[in-house]
Design a protein around this motif. Structure first.
Motif, PDB file in Angstrom:
ATOM      1  N   PRO A  15       0.719  -1.475  -0.067  1.00  0.00           N
ATOM      2  CA  PRO A  15      -0.174   0.084   0.042  1.00  0.00           C
ATOM      3  C   PRO A  15       0.753   1.321  -0.069  1.00  0.00           C
ATOM      4  O   PRO A  15       1.737   1.425   0.775  1.00  0.00           O
ATOM      5  N   ALA A  16       0.537   2.332  -0.843  1.00  0.00           N
ATOM      6  CA  ALA A  16       1.249   3.413  -0.928  1.00  0.00           C
ATOM      7  C   ALA A  16       0.082   4.543  -1.103  1.00  0.00           C
ATOM      8  O   ALA A  16      -0.252   4.878  -2.398  1.00  0.00           O
ATOM      9  N   GLY A  17      -0.453   5.085   0.044  1.00  0.00           N
ATOM     10  CA  GLY A  17      -1.427   5.937  -0.164  1.00  0.00           C
ATOM     11  C   GLY A  17      -2.661   5.452  -0.679  1.00  0.00           C
ATOM     12  O   GLY A  17      -3.160   4.367  -0.242  1.00  0.00           O
ATOM     13  N   LYS A  20      -2.058   0.468  -4.553  1.00  0.00           N
ATOM     14  CA  LYS A  20      -1.481  -0.670  -3.913  1.00  0.00           C
ATOM     15  C   LYS A  20      -0.362  -1.173  -5.274  1.00  0.00           C
ATOM     16  O   LYS A  20      -0.759  -1.182  -6.608  1.00  0.00           O
ATOM     17  N   ARG A  87       6.890   9.966  -2.775  1.00  0.00           N
ATOM     18  CA  ARG A  87       6.163   9.502  -1.471  1.00  0.00           C
ATOM     19  C   ARG A  87       5.846   7.726  -1.478  1.00  0.00           C
ATOM     20  O   ARG A  87       6.074   7.312  -0.412  1.00  0.00           O
ATOM     21  N   ARG A  88       6.019   7.359  -2.820  1.00  0.00           N
ATOM     22  CA  ARG A  88       5.704   6.082  -2.887  1.00  0.00           C
ATOM     23  C   ARG A  88       7.052   5.109  -2.676  1.00  0.00           C
ATOM     24  O   ARG A  88       6.888   3.980  -1.896  1.00  0.00           O
ATOM     25  N   ASP A  90       9.048   6.091  -0.460  1.00  0.00           N
ATOM     26  CA  ASP A  90       9.207   6.334   1.034  1.00  0.00           C
ATOM     27  C   ASP A  90       8.177   5.217   1.801  1.00  0.00           C
ATOM     28  O   ASP A  90       8.492   4.511   2.642  1.00  0.00           O
ATOM     29  N   ALA A  91       6.986   4.983   1.031  1.00  0.00           N
ATOM     30  CA  ALA A  91       6.125   4.122   1.642  1.00  0.00           C
ATOM     31  C   ALA A  91       6.756   2.679   1.464  1.00  0.00           C
ATOM     32  O   ALA A  91       6.444   1.668   2.303  1.00  0.00           O
ATOM     33  N   VAL A  92       7.416   2.403   0.331  1.00  0.00           N
ATOM     34  CA  VAL A  92       7.962   1.052   0.258  1.00  0.00           C
ATOM     35  C   VAL A  92       9.169   0.805   1.248  1.00  0.00           C
ATOM     36  O   VAL A  92       9.175  -0.394   1.885  1.00  0.00           O
ATOM     37  N   ARG A  94       9.390   2.226   4.179  1.00  0.00           N
ATOM     38  CA  ARG A  94       8.841   2.210   5.417  1.00  0.00           C
ATOM     39  C   ARG A  94       7.838   0.845   5.643  1.00  0.00           C
ATOM     40  O   ARG A  94       8.007   0.184   6.738  1.00  0.00           O
ATOM     41  N   TRP A  95       7.510  -0.068   4.586  1.00  0.00           N
ATOM     42  CA  TRP A  95       6.946  -1.257   4.435  1.00  0.00           C
ATOM     43  C   TRP A  95       8.115  -2.101   4.829  1.00  0.00           C
ATOM     44  O   TRP A  95       7.627  -3.277   5.431  1.00  0.00           O
ATOM     45  N   ARG A  98       8.792  -2.080   8.350  1.00  0.00           N
ATOM     46  CA  ARG A  98       7.654  -2.491   9.162  1.00  0.00           C
ATOM     47  C   ARG A  98       7.736  -4.170   9.157  1.00  0.00           C
ATOM     48  O   ARG A  98       7.398  -4.816  10.263  1.00  0.00           O
TER      49      ARG A  98
END
Length: 222
Positions: A15-17, A20, A87-88, A90-92, A94-95, A98
């Motif tokens: 998930p990125a905002g 997906k 942003r994507r 960065d989302a990856v 952070r994934w 996590r």
């Protein structure tokens, strides 16, 4: 260290905002540092990325290949803004932090249009990135964050791209990290040469396996 089969290959959705992103994680078990291979607006590098993924897993690393453009956006990829792509990434990252917290900082490779995004991400999240490779494209377009990069950086540029080469050399002068610029012979029939893939593999193996060695290494330029 060479790792042989069995190799685990998992297809994922990250998930990125509001979207997906398709991803594939390949590894030979837990505890291996991850290299993130980012794909952008063109699938021209996909075959070479798949071959590189095999090489990296055999060398003892895990590989996460991610399409930063979702399947629903493939017909209008040019409409996706640079800010959204940042942003994507960065989302990856952070994934990864996590879901695989034991692997530590990741390696990051960008090709073509994603080479600038890789440089930007390395500067924006220096604590998350252990090594960077930029193949082709315009990595110098990520210049806004280059002074913040701490990970060792390898840039691979084809010889006829004179405008690109001048811009990359100017950006390289602003780097404070270990870095190397290689100019490779052009291959009009093939965006990546076997040499580019081998240099990428060696860079990640060297800097992902023993990050402490980078702390005393002097910046390198070729």
């Amino acid at each position: 260290m060479i790792v042989v089969d069995p190799v685990v290959s998992e297809e994922l959705e990250i998930p990125a905002g509001k979207v997906k992103l398709w991803a594939r994680l390949e590894h030979s078990g837990s505890g291996h540092p991850i290299v993130l291979l980012s794909c952008g607006r063109s699938g021209v590098y996909r075959d070479d990325l798949d071959l590189l993924a095999v090489d990296l897993v055999r060398a003892g690393l895990a590989v996460l290949t991610v399409d930063l453009i979702s399947s629903s956006e493939s017909q209008r990829a040019a409409d996706v803004s640079q800010a959204a792509l940042h942003r994507r990434i960065d989302a990856v990252l952070r994934w990864i932090e996590r879901t695989r917290p034991d692997e530590g900082p990741v390696g990051l490779l960008g090709t073509g249009s994603t080479s600038a995004w890789a440089m930007w991400a390395a500067g924006a999240r220096p604590e998350a990135i252990r090594a960077v490779v930029a193949v082709g494209g315009r990595p110098d377009e990520g210049h806004a964050m280059v002074r913040e990069i701490t990970a060792p950086v390898l840039m691979l540029i084809e010889s006829p791209e004179h405008g690109t080469l001048d811009g990359v050399r100017q950006m390289q002068n602003r780097l404070h990290c270990v870095n190397e610029l290689r100019v490779l012979p052009a291959r009009p029939d093939r965006p990546w040469s076997n040499r580019a893939r081998e240099l990428s593999r060696l860079w990640f193996v060297q800097h992902m396996a023993d990050p402490a060695a980078d702390e005393t290494a002097a910046p390198r330029v070729r």
